[in-house]
Design an enzyme around this catalytic site. Sequence first.
Site, mmCIF file in Angstrom:
data_model
loop_
_atom_site.group_PDB
_atom_site.id
_atom_site.type_symbol
_atom_site.label_atom_id
_atom_site.label_comp_id
_atom_site.label_asym_id
_atom_site.label_seq_id
_atom_site.Cartn_x
_atom_site.Cartn_y
_atom_site.Cartn_z
ATOM 1 N N ASP A 89 0.842 -1.194 0.000
ATOM 2 C CA ASP A 89 0.000 0.000 0.000
ATOM 3 C C ASP A 89 0.875 1.241 0.000
ATOM 4 O O ASP A 89 1.801 1.344 0.817
ATOM 5 C CB ASP A 89 -0.856 0.058 1.277
ATOM 6 C CG ASP A 89 -2.107 -0.800 1.184
ATOM 7 O OD1 ASP A 89 -2.288 -1.491 0.170
ATOM 8 O OD2 ASP A 89 -2.896 -0.775 2.151
ATOM 9 N N LYS B 111 -8.170 0.605 -5.362
ATOM 10 C CA LYS B 111 -9.359 0.030 -4.728
ATOM 11 C C LYS B 111 -10.642 0.727 -5.180
ATOM 12 O O LYS B 111 -10.697 1.945 -5.276
ATOM 13 C CB LYS B 111 -9.261 0.170 -3.201
ATOM 14 C CG LYS B 111 -8.200 -0.711 -2.540
ATOM 15 C CD LYS B 111 -8.260 -0.523 -1.026
ATOM 16 C CE LYS B 111 -7.034 -1.110 -0.319
ATOM 17 N NZ LYS B 111 -7.022 -2.576 -0.351
ATOM 18 N N GLY C 183 -5.371 -2.679 8.676
ATOM 19 C CA GLY C 183 -5.095 -1.523 9.513
ATOM 20 C C GLY C 183 -4.898 -1.841 10.981
ATOM 21 O O GLY C 183 -4.858 -0.934 11.803
ATOM 22 N N GLY D 68 -3.339 -7.109 8.003
ATOM 23 C CA GLY D 68 -2.717 -7.121 9.320
ATOM 24 C C GLY D 68 -1.278 -7.592 9.354
ATOM 25 O O GLY D 68 -0.689 -7.699 10.424
ATOM 26 N N GLY E 150 -0.178 -3.616 3.975
ATOM 27 C CA GLY E 150 -0.799 -2.299 3.905
ATOM 28 C C GLY E 150 -0.118 -1.335 4.839
ATOM 29 O O GLY E 150 0.996 -0.879 4.585
ATOM 30 N N SER E 151 -0.768 -1.068 5.965
ATOM 31 C CA SER E 151 -0.246 -0.101 6.921
ATOM 32 C C SER E 151 1.096 -0.544 7.503
ATOM 33 O O SER E 151 1.862 0.288 7.995
ATOM 34 C CB SER E 151 -1.268 0.074 8.051
ATOM 35 O OG SER E 151 -2.582 0.077 7.530
#
Lengths: 212, 294
Positions: free
Chosen positions: B26, B83, B155, B216, B237-238
């Site tokens: 991301d 997305k 997240g 995650g 992602g994060s």
Amino acid sequence: MQPEGSMMIGVLALQGAFASHQQRLTELGALTRQVRTPRDLAGVDALVMPGGESTTMSRLLTTSELFDPLGERIAGGMPVFGTCAGMILLATEVLEGRPDQRSYGAIDITVQRNGYGRQLDSFETDLVVPELGPDATPFHGVFIRAPRVTRVGEGVEILAHHHGEPVLLRQGTVSVASFHPELAGDHRLHALFLNSFSNSITSSITTQSENL
Amino acid sequence: MPEQITGSFPVKRGLAEMLKGGVIMDVVTPEQAKIAEDAGAVAVMALERVPADIRRDGGVARMSDPDMIEGIKAAVSIPVMAKARIGHFVEAQILEALGVDFVDESEVLTPADETHHIDKFKFTVPFVCGATNIGEAMRRISEGAAMIRSKGEAGTGNVVEAVRHLRNILGDIRKIGQADSAELFEWAKANQAPLPLVQEIAETGKLPVPLFCAGGLATPADAALAMQLGAESVFVGSGIFKSDEPARRAAAIVEATTHFNDPQILAKVSRGLGAPMTGIGMDEINERYAERGW
């Protein structure tokens, strides 16, 4: 222990479509091994370099300390078959690559990365490959963000064209394709590669494998 | 001249095949996209806010600004994903018009339709969809998804839900493989899935499209865990840009995904990465994104 006389075919497994290549080779009766480290490379008689992201693979070849040992083996005449990203890694010149991207210069061609465009331009089409025999049906080529060959050096054989441009080439023990023979469910190009250096794969496979 | 076919299922699935064994990251700016590409990402997911920030800020999360997606496309040479909201086929049309390489019909954004997902066969661009179990995975494939990813819980920096979803999906694939032909009808009925798809999974022992892991993941060990469980690639992602040293962590996760079965290499690449994102427990969150989608 592998049976005496049989060859071990490595599949570079740093990233990409290596599992499909391994499956095609196994279905042809070849012994295979995934190659991720210099230790894996020892004892391999020939190598398939799959499609994937060439920038990722180039980086992982370096961090895995595989770049130089593999270069020595290719220079020493180990047969290699590179598809898509694998073709980029084997070319002498890469256009639109990253500045730090490394390639082996094992086949004298210039390739333009993503030369056929982005994913929306990816396509499938039939290819005529005379090397497969006078009566062979076309080979179905799947082109994914494919590299485009923009220059072919002396001594490089062109085995197939698409719209007049080379897409399957060979120079000595190095074969390359800008498409994905591992995704077509057709074993003939893998058989052609194996037959080019091994007597243990019988020539009958070339004609039979179409129906596997 | 031989016919040249674009947008077919083999062509869509083909790109998913090329992303195997890799890390999709991301990114919210062109600079982050460059860091991801430098670290060896196989693709980037362009979005305005990473899921951790969407979770913190609340409100409606939508498709990203086209200018922002164009900026990221211009910055890197690897595939760019973006997305769209669940069921929001116009956002998907816009993303296709922008020339993105993959659309994620994602539960991380606020759903636009609480009954229908996008008819993905209508598009030339391939789609990836999230799933928590085999039924969702099969329904998304029957709508035209070219890749399935576990939903996990985006997240959170907590891998527990991704592990649960991977085990759900892969465990049920193993059960389908053991079922007799009569039992396959029940698998199809109970999961609202087409029988031929169930039969194909029974025969091949896998989904007809690649299965990736998302939701995650925050460490090289998390990535290797997903791969050892049977995922074919990972989304992070994060976990990267919410950590202390994104560039080093990104490169380490790439190496861990390749060498997922080699604990010596995993030990080496896990050193000196600074602090990972803090992460949150599942009992601390108000809303589970994984429950979005039907």
